[in-house]
Design a protein around this motif. Structure first.
Motif, short mmCIF file in Angstrom:
data_model
loop_
_atom_site.label_atom_id
_atom_site.label_comp_id
_atom_site.label_asym_id
_atom_site.label_seq_id
_atom_site.Cartn_x
_atom_site.Cartn_y
_atom_site.Cartn_z
N TYR A 208 1.11 0.16 -10.67
CA TYR A 208 -0.20 -0.38 -10.31
C TYR A 208 -0.28 -0.42 -8.79
N CYS A 209 -1.17 0.37 -8.21
CA CYS A 209 -1.28 0.48 -6.76
C CYS A 209 -1.92 -0.78 -6.18
N ILE A 210 -1.24 -1.39 -5.19
CA ILE A 210 -1.77 -2.59 -4.54
C ILE A 210 -2.02 -2.36 -3.05
N PHE B 176 -3.95 2.06 -12.56
CA PHE B 176 -2.73 2.06 -13.35
C PHE B 176 -2.32 3.50 -13.60
N THR B 177 -1.05 3.80 -13.33
CA THR B 177 -0.53 5.14 -13.55
C THR B 177 0.70 5.05 -14.44
N SER C 62 4.04 6.26 -16.55
CA SER C 62 5.10 7.23 -16.29
C SER C 62 4.99 8.44 -17.20
N GLU C 63 4.29 8.29 -18.31
CA GLU C 63 4.03 9.39 -19.23
C GLU C 63 2.72 9.12 -19.95
N SER C 64 2.08 10.17 -20.40
CA SER C 64 0.80 10.02 -21.09
C SER C 64 1.03 9.41 -22.48
N ILE C 65 0.21 8.39 -22.81
CA ILE C 65 0.31 7.79 -24.15
C ILE C 65 -0.97 8.00 -24.95
N TYR D 102 3.37 -0.41 -4.76
CA TYR D 102 3.04 -0.43 -6.18
C TYR D 102 3.78 -1.58 -6.85
N LEU D 103 3.16 -2.13 -7.89
CA LEU D 103 3.88 -2.98 -8.82
C LEU D 103 4.25 -2.09 -10.00
#
Length: 93
Positions: A23-25, A35-36, A38-41, A71-72
């Protein structure tokens, strides 16, 4: 702990299988508040999806700096692993 919904267990299962979410802060980043995973769900992850997991201590966050951008990083906690394994065992009976 509050009662979890099937949607909460879906997201917890994803974390259990190794998913982490960044989560970019960083205000100046184009990815701010994004929100990014680590893999597509196959679904879009929203803040409201993570809130019950975080409030109940099922996921944890840590601060990471990648190329100067903060990032968090959210991942499953020990409690989250325990709760999901109990849920999985209850469903298999």
């Amino acid at each position: 702990m509050t009662k979890l919904t099937s949607n909460n267990y879906f997201h917890l299962r994803c974390f259990y299988h190794g998913l982490s979410i960044s989560y970019c802060i960083e205000l100046c980043s184009g990815a701010f508040e994004r929100f990014t995973p680590s893999e597509s769900i196959g679904v879009i992850i929203k803040r409201k999806d993570l809130r019950p997991l975080k409030v109940n201590g099922l996921i944890e966050d840590r601060l990471e700096v990648i190329m100067g951008v903060r990032y968090l990083r959210y991942s499953i906690s020990d409690l989250g692993i325990k709760v999901f394994e109990e849920y999985k065992n209850d469903c298999s009976k």
